[in-house]
Write a protein that holds these residues in place. Sequence first.
Motif, PDB file in Angstrom:
ATOM      1  N   SER A 192      63.468  50.401  21.166  1.00 62.37           N
ATOM      2  CA  SER A 192      62.135  49.453  21.237  1.00 62.37           C
ATOM      3  C   SER A 192      61.148  49.994  20.306  1.00 62.37           C
ATOM      4  O   SER A 192      60.375  49.472  19.667  1.00 62.37           O
ATOM      5  CB  SER A 192      61.795  49.175  22.423  1.00 62.37           C
ATOM      6  OG  SER A 192      61.452  50.363  23.269  1.00 62.37           O
ATOM      7  N   GLU A 225      62.103  48.932  16.927  1.00 61.93           N
ATOM      8  CA  GLU A 225      62.204  47.479  16.916  1.00 61.93           C
ATOM      9  C   GLU A 225      60.909  46.836  17.033  1.00 61.93           C
ATOM     10  O   GLU A 225      60.627  45.852  16.502  1.00 61.93           O
ATOM     11  CB  GLU A 225      62.986  46.871  17.707  1.00 61.93           C
ATOM     12  CG  GLU A 225      64.683  47.435  17.912  1.00 61.93           C
ATOM     13  CD  GLU A 225      65.388  46.832  18.866  1.00 61.93           C
ATOM     14  OE1 GLU A 225      65.058  46.447  19.842  1.00 61.93           O
ATOM     15  OE2 GLU A 225      66.662  47.171  18.807  1.00 61.93           O
ATOM     16  N   HIS A 226      59.959  47.651  17.719  1.00 60.40           N
ATOM     17  CA  HIS A 226      58.584  46.836  17.808  1.00 60.40           C
ATOM     18  C   HIS A 226      57.457  48.208  17.469  1.00 60.40           C
ATOM     19  O   HIS A 226      56.763  48.431  18.442  1.00 60.40           O
ATOM     20  CB  HIS A 226      58.147  46.607  19.194  1.00 60.40           C
ATOM     21  CG  HIS A 226      59.309  45.592  19.696  1.00 60.40           C
ATOM     22  ND1 HIS A 226      59.487  44.245  19.421  1.00 60.40           N
ATOM     23  CD2 HIS A 226      60.470  45.728  20.749  1.00 60.40           C
ATOM     24  CE1 HIS A 226      60.245  43.519  19.840  1.00 60.40           C
ATOM     25  NE2 HIS A 226      60.972  44.433  20.689  1.00 60.40           N
ATOM     26  N   ARG A 251      53.655  47.505  18.275  1.00 62.33           N
ATOM     27  CA  ARG A 251      53.250  47.954  19.553  1.00 62.33           C
ATOM     28  C   ARG A 251      53.045  49.357  19.899  1.00 62.33           C
ATOM     29  O   ARG A 251      52.087  49.915  20.563  1.00 62.33           O
ATOM     30  CB  ARG A 251      53.993  47.290  20.414  1.00 62.33           C
ATOM     31  CG  ARG A 251      54.132  45.863  20.580  1.00 62.33           C
ATOM     32  CD  ARG A 251      55.368  45.331  21.437  1.00 62.33           C
ATOM     33  NE  ARG A 251      55.968  43.863  21.351  1.00 62.33           N
ATOM     34  CZ  ARG A 251      56.629  43.314  22.068  1.00 62.33           C
ATOM     35  NH1 ARG A 251      57.302  43.876  22.893  1.00 62.33           N
ATOM     36  NH2 ARG A 251      56.688  41.972  21.655  1.00 62.33           N
ATOM     37  N   ARG A 301      57.996  51.555   9.844  1.00 60.82           N
ATOM     38  CA  ARG A 301      56.661  50.769   8.802  1.00 60.82           C
ATOM     39  C   ARG A 301      56.808  51.233   7.551  1.00 60.82           C
ATOM     40  O   ARG A 301      55.782  50.625   6.699  1.00 60.82           O
ATOM     41  CB  ARG A 301      55.433  50.954   9.531  1.00 60.82           C
ATOM     42  CG  ARG A 301      55.481  50.363  11.184  1.00 60.82           C
ATOM     43  CD  ARG A 301      55.454  48.737  11.204  1.00 60.82           C
ATOM     44  NE  ARG A 301      53.946  48.500  10.843  1.00 60.82           N
ATOM     45  CZ  ARG A 301      53.507  47.072  10.850  1.00 60.82           C
ATOM     46  NH1 ARG A 301      54.613  46.165  11.265  1.00 60.82           N
ATOM     47  NH2 ARG A 301      52.599  46.656  10.598  1.00 60.82           N
TER      48      ARG A 301
END
Length: 451
Positions: free
Chosen positions: A19, A22-23, A26, A362
Motif C-alpha cells: 500500500s 499503491e497509495h 497518503r 511519485r
Amino acid sequence: MNAAGASPPGTRLGTSLASWVEHPGRVLVGCLVLFLALAPGLARLSLDNSPERFFVRDADALARYERFEFDFGRDRSVRLVFEGPGIWTREGLAWIAGIEESAAHVRGVLATAGPVAHHRWRLGDDLSADPAGFRAEVLADPLDHEAGWVSDDGTTVTVLVALYKLSSRDQEQVLEALEERVASPPPGIRAWVTGLPAVQRALDRALLEMAEIFFPILALLALLLLAAVFGGLRGAFRPLVLVLFCQGCVFGAMGWAGVAVDMVTVVLVPLLFVVTLATAIHLEVRFRAERRRAASAPAAARATLDAKLWAVVCTGGTTAVGFGSLVVAQLPSVRALGLWSLGGFLFMTAAAVTLYPALLARTREAPSSARQTAFDRLFSRWGGTWAAGAVAHRGRTLGLFALAGLVAAAGLPRLYLESSFLDYFHHDHPVRRGLDELTARGLGVISAELV
C-alpha cells in the motif's frame, strides 16, 4: 513460494507493505504531518557538557561528590587570573580589589574569595597604599598559596568566584559578565577567566561550530556525490529528502523530550546522516535499474521494495540493536546515545520502507532519465574487475587480509584511556592554554582544593 509452499518472509512483508506504493499520496501526507509535528522540537534542543553528565551513575565517586556538594556547596567555580608585574602597583591592586568586589554582585555568583578580602580585615581598606607590604603579606601567608590565590613567585594572583547551580545559558552569561570586567586591565597586567565552566562553554561552542560548519560541509559533499553518481542534482533530491525527514523527526523528538546534546550524543548526527544516505542510495540504484527496463515508476518502486525490503530491514535492525546496546552503559551520556540510536535507526528503517517507496512511486521522470551515467559504468567496470581478481586469487586475497588483521591486532595493546576534557582541544586553544599556564604556576581551578 518455497518448498513447503510458503512465501519467503521478505516476500510476505513486501506484500503487506504494498500500500505504500499503491497509495503514495497518503504516505507522503502522513509523513509531512509527522515531520511538521516533530521538527519544531529542534528549537528546544540545548547543549550541556557539564561534568555531571559524564559521571558514572550510582558510582561511589559520584556519591562522595554529591555529599561534598551538600556539605560545602556546589563545586562549580571559575578563577579570575591576573598575571604580570603590574599586579603589585597601586593602580594594579586597586583595580584587582574593584574586580573582586564587583564580581560578587554579578547575577549568578554565590561568592568571591581572593587575597584582597582575605587581608583587608587586618591591613585596612586601602591595600594599594603599600603595594610592597601587601605583596610581602600575601607571599608569607600559607593560606593564600594553598587556596590558589597567589603563585609561589608572586607573578600570578587569582580570585575564586563560586557560582550558583545554573543552566548552561545562565552560566555562559555569568562568564561573559566576568570577562567584561577583566577585559581592560591596567598596564603590566594580563587577565583572563578560566575554570570548568569555561571548559564547558568551550565544548558547547565546539558543538555549535560543528553544526554550523562541518555538517553543512557534509551535506554539500553528499550532494556532490549524489549528483556525480546519478548524473545531476535531480538524482540527489529523493535521498536528501529521506535524510532531512529522518534528521528532523529524530532530533526534533529529542528536543521535545528535553534531551541536552553533549560531546557524546552529538555523534548520532553524522551517524544517522550517513546510514540514512547509504540506505537511500541502495534503494535508488535498484529503482533506476528497474526503470531502465521501461517499467512505470510505481511498478519499479514495487519491484525495488520486493527485492530490497528484507535487506534494508535486517541491516537497519542490526544497526539499531548494535548501537542500542549502549543503553547498558554506566555513563548517562553514553546511555542516552544508545537509547536514541536505537530509536533513530528503527525510525530510519521504517521511513526507508514506507516514505522512500512512496517517493519513488511519485517519480515523474521518463525511464530514459535513469540511464547509466559515466560514473555508474566506471565503477561497475572497476568493481567487476576487482571482484573477478579476488575470486581468481582467493588464497592471496585471504592471506593479504589476514596479514592486515594481524598487523592491526598488534596495535591493540597500544590503546589507552584518556578522559581529560582538555584533550578535546588543540594545544593552542585559549581555554586549554589558560588552564595549562595556571597549572604550571602551581595554581588550581577547582574549589575542592580549599577543603
